[in-house]
Motif scaffolding. Sequence first.
Motif, PDB file in Angstrom:
ATOM      1  N   GLU A  57      90.522  52.943-109.057  1.00 51.44           N
ATOM      2  CA  GLU A  57      89.747  51.712-108.955  1.00 51.44           C
ATOM      3  C   GLU A  57      89.694  51.043-110.318  1.00 51.44           C
ATOM      4  O   GLU A  57      89.544  51.729-111.357  1.00 51.44           O
ATOM      5  CB  GLU A  57      88.335  52.018-108.469  1.00 51.44           C
ATOM      6  CG  GLU A  57      87.471  50.793-108.249  1.00 51.44           C
ATOM      7  CD  GLU A  57      86.084  51.170-107.741  1.00 51.44           C
ATOM      8  OE1 GLU A  57      85.313  50.254-107.399  1.00 51.44           O
ATOM      9  OE2 GLU A  57      85.775  52.377-107.681  1.00 51.44           O
ATOM     10  N   SER A 105      84.709  47.452-113.165  1.00 61.98           N
ATOM     11  CA  SER A 105      84.259  46.061-113.192  1.00 61.98           C
ATOM     12  C   SER A 105      83.138  45.848-114.198  1.00 61.98           C
ATOM     13  O   SER A 105      83.256  45.029-115.108  1.00 61.98           O
ATOM     14  CB  SER A 105      83.797  45.638-111.795  1.00 61.98           C
ATOM     15  OG  SER A 105      82.771  46.512-111.333  1.00 61.98           O
ATOM     16  N   PRO A 143      96.456  41.902-111.816  1.00 63.55           N
ATOM     17  CA  PRO A 143      96.604  43.031-110.886  1.00 63.55           C
ATOM     18  C   PRO A 143      97.506  44.114-111.486  1.00 63.55           C
ATOM     19  O   PRO A 143      98.379  43.838-112.314  1.00 63.55           O
ATOM     20  CB  PRO A 143      97.234  42.396-109.643  1.00 63.55           C
ATOM     21  CG  PRO A 143      96.949  40.938-109.768  1.00 63.55           C
ATOM     22  CD  PRO A 143      96.943  40.634-111.237  1.00 63.55           C
ATOM     23  N   SER A 190      99.838  47.612-110.258  1.00 62.93           N
ATOM     24  CA  SER A 190     100.416  48.379-109.151  1.00 62.93           C
ATOM     25  C   SER A 190     100.312  49.872-109.454  1.00 62.93           C
ATOM     26  O   SER A 190     100.668  50.317-110.559  1.00 62.93           O
ATOM     27  CB  SER A 190     101.876  47.996-108.936  1.00 62.93           C
ATOM     28  OG  SER A 190     101.979  46.623-108.600  1.00 62.93           O
ATOM     29  N   SER A 198      99.612  51.130-104.011  1.00 64.40           N
ATOM     30  CA  SER A 198      98.767  49.980-103.730  1.00 64.40           C
ATOM     31  C   SER A 198      98.685  49.131-104.988  1.00 64.40           C
ATOM     32  O   SER A 198      99.114  49.554-106.080  1.00 64.40           O
ATOM     33  CB  SER A 198      97.378  50.418-103.276  1.00 64.40           C
ATOM     34  OG  SER A 198      96.540  49.307-103.026  1.00 64.40           O
ATOM     35  N   THR A 199      98.125  47.938-104.837  1.00 61.84           N
ATOM     36  CA  THR A 199      97.899  47.039-105.962  1.00 61.84           C
ATOM     37  C   THR A 199      96.399  46.841-106.129  1.00 61.84           C
ATOM     38  O   THR A 199      95.698  46.483-105.169  1.00 61.84           O
ATOM     39  CB  THR A 199      98.580  45.688-105.735  1.00 61.84           C
ATOM     40  OG1 THR A 199      99.997  45.896-105.599  1.00 61.84           O
ATOM     41  CG2 THR A 199      98.325  44.749-106.904  1.00 61.84           C
ATOM     42  N   LEU A 200      95.919  47.097-107.330  1.00 61.61           N
ATOM     43  CA  LEU A 200      94.494  46.980-107.622  1.00 61.61           C
ATOM     44  C   LEU A 200      94.238  45.696-108.386  1.00 61.61           C
ATOM     45  O   LEU A 200      94.999  45.320-109.272  1.00 61.61           O
ATOM     46  CB  LEU A 200      94.015  48.176-108.461  1.00 61.61           C
ATOM     47  CG  LEU A 200      94.168  49.565-107.840  1.00 61.61           C
ATOM     48  CD1 LEU A 200      93.704  50.621-108.835  1.00 61.61           C
ATOM     49  CD2 LEU A 200      93.390  49.683-106.543  1.00 61.61           C
ATOM     50  N   GLU A 201      93.166  45.032-108.021  1.00 55.65           N
ATOM     51  CA  GLU A 201      92.706  43.868-108.763  1.00 55.65           C
ATOM     52  C   GLU A 201      91.195  43.783-108.624  1.00 55.65           C
ATOM     53  O   GLU A 201      90.588  44.507-107.822  1.00 55.65           O
ATOM     54  CB  GLU A 201      93.382  42.601-108.247  1.00 55.65           C
ATOM     55  CG  GLU A 201      93.238  42.373-106.755  1.00 55.65           C
ATOM     56  CD  GLU A 201      94.032  41.173-106.291  1.00 55.65           C
ATOM     57  OE1 GLU A 201      94.288  40.286-107.127  1.00 55.65           O
ATOM     58  OE2 GLU A 201      94.414  41.118-105.110  1.00 55.65           O
ATOM     59  N   ASN A 202      90.595  42.930-109.414  1.00 52.98           N
ATOM     60  CA  ASN A 202      89.151  42.803-109.397  1.00 52.98           C
ATOM     61  C   ASN A 202      88.655  42.456-107.997  1.00 52.98           C
ATOM     62  O   ASN A 202      89.127  41.507-107.379  1.00 52.98           O
ATOM     63  CB  ASN A 202      88.694  41.730-110.388  1.00 52.98           C
ATOM     64  CG  ASN A 202      88.823  42.210-111.821  1.00 52.98           C
ATOM     65  OD1 ASN A 202      88.661  43.393-112.103  1.00 52.98           O
ATOM     66  ND2 ASN A 202      89.122  41.296-112.733  1.00 52.98           N
ATOM     67  N   GLY A 203      87.714  43.264-107.512  1.00 50.37           N
ATOM     68  CA  GLY A 203      87.131  43.029-106.205  1.00 50.37           C
ATOM     69  C   GLY A 203      87.914  43.600-105.061  1.00 50.37           C
ATOM     70  O   GLY A 203      87.502  43.475-103.896  1.00 50.37           O
ATOM     71  N   SER A 204      89.043  44.280-105.336  1.00 50.29           N
ATOM     72  CA  SER A 204      89.856  44.826-104.245  1.00 50.29           C
ATOM     73  C   SER A 204      89.350  46.161-103.741  1.00 50.29           C
ATOM     74  O   SER A 204      89.831  46.668-102.725  1.00 50.29           O
ATOM     75  CB  SER A 204      91.315  44.970-104.698  1.00 50.29           C
ATOM     76  OG  SER A 204      91.408  45.919-105.753  1.00 50.29           O
ATOM     77  N   PHE A 232      91.357  52.598-104.113  1.00 53.38           N
ATOM     78  CA  PHE A 232      92.575  53.023-103.428  1.00 53.38           C
ATOM     79  C   PHE A 232      92.619  54.545-103.465  1.00 53.38           C
ATOM     80  O   PHE A 232      92.540  55.152-104.541  1.00 53.38           O
ATOM     81  CB  PHE A 232      93.798  52.409-104.104  1.00 53.38           C
ATOM     82  CG  PHE A 232      95.098  53.106-103.807  1.00 53.38           C
ATOM     83  CD1 PHE A 232      95.535  53.261-102.498  1.00 53.38           C
ATOM     84  CD2 PHE A 232      95.886  53.605-104.835  1.00 53.38           C
ATOM     85  CE1 PHE A 232      96.733  53.906-102.224  1.00 53.38           C
ATOM     86  CE2 PHE A 232      97.080  54.248-104.572  1.00 53.38           C
ATOM     87  CZ  PHE A 232      97.491  54.401-103.254  1.00 53.38           C
TER      88      PHE A 232
END
Length: 695
Positions: free
Chosen positions: A187, A190, A270, A272, A287-293, A296
Amino acid sequence: MATLQEPRNIPVAQPVVNYDEPPVKPPPLLAVGPLAWARKNLFSSMLDTILTLAGIIISISVITGFLTWAISQANWFAITFNLRIFLLGRYSPAVEWRVILVALLAALTVGLALAAWSRIRRAFIIIALVVLAILFIAPPLISATMRLPVSYTAAGNIPIASAGTDTIPPNPQVGFTGKAGETVTFELISAPTESEQALTTISGFMDTASNQLRNNANLRLNNIARQAEIEASLAGNLLTDSQRARLTVELERITIAEPVLDTYRINQSPVSIRVSRATSGEVVGESTLENGSGAFSVTLPEDGWYVIDKTIANDAEAVALIQTQGIFPLLIRTVTRSGEEVIDEEGNVVTTGGGSIPEYVRMTDGFTVLESRPVGETGSNLPIQTIIDNQFRGLRAFPEYLSLFVGPFFEQINEGAVLLFLAVLLGYALGRWIDRAFSPAEAPRRYSSRTATWMLAAFPILMFLLVYGVGNILPLTDTRRWGGLLLTFLLTIVGIIASFPIGILLALGRRSKLPVVSLFSTLYIEFVRGVPLITVLFMAQLLVPLINPALGETPNVFRAMIAIVFFSAAYLAENVRGGLQAIPPGQEEAARAVGLNNVQMTLHITLPQALRLVIPALVGQCISLFKDTSLVAIVGLLDLTNIGRNIVAQTEFLGLRREVFVFLIVIYFTFSYIISTVSRRIEASGAGRALKTQI
């Protein structure tokens, strides 16, 4: 002229009969009980009150500071991962059962001694059962209710500035170990990226790049605070010229770096994530992680090595700070294993599978992987999360302290504690049965006392034979591998038991009327007492082989034992002589009057009384000898202290000297306190006669 007053009619008082007992009033609160004790001993005067309050404040401050350090900052991995080494040194695991048998025999002997000379209260058994229950219940309870700390790893293509001109690039690939069925979670953090202050407060296992981001943010905030402090001081008129000049130079040297969050664009692009099996390259999840996603998660299919690929999407210039759950640092150990003998096609016996093999041990639970370390496309080893580069950084919370250190430590000692407790109860029950079956009514503890005495006398011999070996019956062990608490106990017990008869003979010899015997005993005692123990140890290790080269073949452990025995005998002789001089002359005169010769008088009259008189001095010498065995570390033996020094010299545990020596302090204090407690009970009981004291 006085006149008499007229008589008045005064009614006669009627008698009143009280049939109820008058109420019993409680004593004043400050007259009896704990408050009375405190008033008398702690607050009896103004000076006592001030000293008591000062002592309480200092004690609370010291205890609070120590507990804060032990829970939130100290790294106890050096203890939990080396507990066997602390106990046994490098003693061969193949014959470790001998040491276990020695410990059980010691516990059995303690139980017999309690049955013979004391009693075990029910409360003592209840407390012991509660402690054992905690040892077994705490590890699974902690594991089920408290999560292990998170780990942080950085990804990106911007090198992170370090000291001077050095930079630390985030690793695009990292290897880690896992069990089948475990879930690993990734993760993007944030809250810590909302401000530099929040970034400095993150805590957990961090790789070098993540830790450098945290350090850069912390350094920048400290420089800003220091700059504001200096400017405020320079704006005032309270500084001398020299102070103002010094602060001006310091202000010029302060450099405020660019904001860390903006410089490295932390989590602004993001990233990967791909997890694959190291041996086959099979992708387990991506998976691809980004803010608010959100998080995983990946479930690992089997035990072994896995590889994480971390790539910033679209090759953007940014750094990602990833929080993981389920990935923990590793300890690399090299073990030597004997090979297996097989017969080849030509009928020759060939040894295969032997040699040194690296083991990768997970720090949190000891999970071990023997697979080869993962390699990259170029054939070189991939970076892995070792404990050297992935230390726990930041302040540790109490649940993390329990899950990292307390639970694993309890899990290592609970089975041994149960076996020792059962052995003590078995010895106690055996002693009580012997008394009920054989002891007469006029001497209800006669045979249990005799059995316990014989066991105490035989235990040192059994201990030495089991640990060392007996010819063809038990193969001899390598004395160079003896170490830790085992070696400390061997040196102490052999030193005490073997020096006792020698010390008594020297004490009697010094009081002898034969000039040669008295002179020899006096010279020996005064010479040995005039030199430190370390000198005697060096002489036994270095000078004795020069006198006779054949003695150089004697193992160093045995030479150290002999040195300790003869050194301790001199001090014990003076203690015994002091007790003999305290015997009133009338005792000897009465013994001669009933026809006892010198030997009978010494064995039955003077010596038993002398030994009873000097019990505190003898026990004090035992405690001193137990602690002085740490000096053998100087001559190369791996006792408890030297084991601690060797552990903190390992690369994985550098800088953990305080934790290791705090653990050694606890061990030395515990056993010294037990010995002194036994001494006090022996004194109060009449020096070994049948006791009615309960423990």
